[in-house]
Design a protein around this motif. Structure first.
Motif, mmCIF file in Angstrom:
data_model
loop_
_atom_site.group_PDB
_atom_site.id
_atom_site.type_symbol
_atom_site.label_atom_id
_atom_site.label_comp_id
_atom_site.label_asym_id
_atom_site.label_seq_id
_atom_site.Cartn_x
_atom_site.Cartn_y
_atom_site.Cartn_z
ATOM 1 N N GLY A 114 28.897 -2.403 -20.937
ATOM 2 C CA GLY A 114 29.454 -2.177 -22.233
ATOM 3 C C GLY A 114 28.812 -2.696 -23.173
ATOM 4 O O GLY A 114 27.494 -2.631 -23.485
ATOM 5 N N ASP A 115 29.264 -3.611 -24.301
ATOM 6 C CA ASP A 115 28.825 -4.174 -25.494
ATOM 7 C C ASP A 115 28.195 -5.498 -25.088
ATOM 8 O O ASP A 115 27.285 -5.941 -25.702
ATOM 9 C CB ASP A 115 29.748 -4.504 -26.413
ATOM 10 N N SER A 116 28.308 -6.039 -23.822
ATOM 11 C CA SER A 116 27.915 -7.126 -23.474
ATOM 12 C C SER A 116 26.481 -6.889 -22.544
ATOM 13 O O SER A 116 26.321 -5.933 -22.226
ATOM 14 C CB SER A 116 28.939 -8.136 -22.591
ATOM 15 N N THR A 117 25.886 -8.285 -22.430
ATOM 16 C CA THR A 117 24.758 -8.041 -21.416
ATOM 17 C C THR A 117 24.772 -9.072 -20.496
ATOM 18 O O THR A 117 24.914 -10.253 -20.652
ATOM 19 C CB THR A 117 23.269 -8.187 -22.443
ATOM 20 N N ARG A 118 24.572 -8.681 -19.296
ATOM 21 C CA ARG A 118 24.475 -9.515 -17.886
ATOM 22 C C ARG A 118 22.875 -9.916 -17.963
ATOM 23 O O ARG A 118 22.472 -9.218 -17.710
ATOM 24 C CB ARG A 118 24.931 -8.863 -16.598
ATOM 25 N N VAL A 119 22.925 -11.200 -17.776
ATOM 26 C CA VAL A 119 21.360 -11.994 -17.462
ATOM 27 C C VAL A 119 21.565 -12.588 -16.220
ATOM 28 O O VAL A 119 22.374 -13.493 -16.174
ATOM 29 C CB VAL A 119 21.053 -12.829 -18.855
ATOM 30 N N THR A 120 20.555 -12.484 -15.423
ATOM 31 C CA THR A 120 20.315 -13.295 -14.397
ATOM 32 C C THR A 120 19.205 -13.892 -14.449
ATOM 33 O O THR A 120 18.196 -13.635 -14.603
ATOM 34 C CB THR A 120 20.179 -12.157 -13.076
ATOM 35 N N LEU A 121 19.439 -15.410 -14.083
ATOM 36 C CA LEU A 121 18.533 -16.405 -14.265
ATOM 37 C C LEU A 121 18.098 -16.910 -12.628
ATOM 38 O O LEU A 121 19.136 -17.043 -11.888
ATOM 39 C CB LEU A 121 18.716 -17.568 -15.335
ATOM 40 N N ARG A 122 17.028 -17.540 -12.573
ATOM 41 C CA ARG A 122 16.556 -18.306 -11.334
ATOM 42 C C ARG A 122 16.250 -19.773 -11.699
ATOM 43 O O ARG A 122 15.442 -19.868 -12.556
ATOM 44 C CB ARG A 122 15.438 -17.722 -10.915
ATOM 45 N N ALA A 123 17.043 -20.501 -11.171
ATOM 46 C CA ALA A 123 16.893 -22.024 -11.453
ATOM 47 C C ALA A 123 16.008 -22.696 -10.486
ATOM 48 O O ALA A 123 15.882 -21.988 -9.310
ATOM 49 C CB ALA A 123 18.112 -22.690 -11.521
ATOM 50 N N PRO A 124 15.256 -23.736 -10.644
ATOM 51 C CA PRO A 124 14.606 -24.335 -9.846
ATOM 52 C C PRO A 124 15.500 -24.846 -8.720
ATOM 53 O O PRO A 124 16.599 -25.338 -8.810
ATOM 54 C CB PRO A 124 14.232 -25.507 -10.794
ATOM 55 N N LYS A 125 14.950 -24.652 -7.413
ATOM 56 C CA LYS A 125 15.863 -24.953 -6.036
ATOM 57 C C LYS A 125 16.639 -26.414 -6.132
ATOM 58 O O LYS A 125 17.493 -26.385 -5.983
ATOM 59 C CB LYS A 125 14.743 -25.056 -4.979
ATOM 60 N N GLU A 126 15.671 -27.501 -6.828
ATOM 61 C CA GLU A 126 16.414 -28.847 -6.924
ATOM 62 C C GLU A 126 17.519 -28.913 -7.852
ATOM 63 O O GLU A 126 18.187 -29.784 -7.967
ATOM 64 C CB GLU A 126 15.268 -29.801 -7.199
ATOM 65 N N LEU A 127 17.899 -27.898 -8.970
ATOM 66 C CA LEU A 127 18.660 -27.832 -9.672
ATOM 67 C C LEU A 127 20.000 -27.018 -9.324
ATOM 68 O O LEU A 127 20.971 -26.893 -10.081
ATOM 69 C CB LEU A 127 18.405 -27.525 -11.180
ATOM 70 N N ALA A 128 19.562 -25.916 -8.504
ATOM 71 C CA ALA A 128 20.323 -24.801 -8.378
ATOM 72 C C ALA A 128 22.012 -25.182 -7.453
ATOM 73 O O ALA A 128 22.752 -24.749 -7.773
ATOM 74 C CB ALA A 128 19.830 -23.777 -7.280
ATOM 75 N N ARG A 129 21.587 -26.132 -6.894
ATOM 76 C CA ARG A 129 22.711 -26.766 -6.325
ATOM 77 C C ARG A 129 23.968 -27.284 -6.997
ATOM 78 O O ARG A 129 25.068 -27.560 -6.892
ATOM 79 C CB ARG A 129 22.246 -27.841 -5.142
ATOM 80 N N PHE A 130 23.345 -27.618 -8.477
ATOM 81 C CA PHE A 130 24.532 -28.162 -9.514
ATOM 82 C C PHE A 130 25.297 -27.084 -10.249
ATOM 83 O O PHE A 130 26.037 -27.240 -10.949
ATOM 84 C CB PHE A 130 23.774 -29.003 -10.362
ATOM 85 N N ILE A 131 24.849 -25.794 -9.778
ATOM 86 C CA ILE A 131 25.317 -24.601 -10.739
ATOM 87 C C ILE A 131 26.145 -23.885 -9.936
ATOM 88 O O ILE A 131 26.116 -23.583 -8.871
ATOM 89 C CB ILE A 131 24.272 -23.736 -11.081
#
Length: 195
Positions: A114-131
């Motif tokens: 639509g008018d929005s944008t979906r952005v996919t990001l890759r976090a460092p492995k050691e930080l991904a567990r906090f997301i």
């Protein structure tokens, strides 16, 4: 402390490498109301004002900060998200943000919805567990809600206002983004480790 609600888009006017990196940032803030030593989050990094002009301020960025953030990617003319420090009594519209970046995520995909944008990001492995889905993150200083998480990748949706009021309208695939995980997530994970 900050809220992750961007209040100005600045521009890198000058960069000078000495022992550390010194940057001059153009701003629309009234610099007469900024004290030397004040903290301003610049692309999510809490930086100390060391010199002021009519429409700019200077900061000195340590080699440690450059190594842990995307500030080493800055070039003259780059637009940056700015937020002044939170004052007692200010509205807390985002979430508590310290300005202490935990690491750098990478934009791996973008898709208009639509008018929005979906952005996919890759976090460092050691930080991904906090997301976590529906949790908060600060990306380049912007308080955002996580939509979905799959291993080290997570998705954020940007409405038109956010793209206009921040530098998120400029983002491209492959770009490195400053990531600060939610403080509450960090403490919950620490408590779980201790049990």
């Amino acid at each position: 402390m900050f809220t992750g609600i961007i209040t100005d888009i600045g521009k890198v006017r000058e960069l000078e490498k000495r022992g550390d990196l010194r940057a001059r940032i153009e701003t629309s803030y009234d610099t007469a109301g900024i004290d030397l030593g004040a903290s301003i989050a610049s692309d999510g990094v809490c930086l100390t004002v060391i010199e002021l002009g009519d429409d700019w301020y200077d900061v000195e960025i340590s080699a440690e900060t450059v190594s842990k953030t995307n500030l080493g990617d800055w070039v003259v003319g780059r637009r940056v998200n700015l937020e002044r420090a939170l004052k007692v009594g200010d509205e807390l519209g985002g979430h508590i943000v310290s300005g202490h970046v935990d690491g750098v995520a990478e934009v791996v995909a973008m898709q208009d919805e639509g008018d929005s944008t979906r952005v996919t990001l890759r976090a460092p492995k050691e930080l991904a567990r906090f997301i976590a889905p529906k949790g908060s993150v600060a990306l380049n200083g912007t308080s955002l809600t996580v939509n979905e998480v799959a291993d080290c990748e997570f998705g954020i949706n940007f409405i038109p206002h956010t793209k206009d009021a921040t530098t998120w309208g400029d983002v491209t695939v492959g770009q490195r983004i400053n990531l600060e995980i939610d403080t509450l997530a960090r403490y919950v994970a620490r408590l779980a480790e201790m049990s």
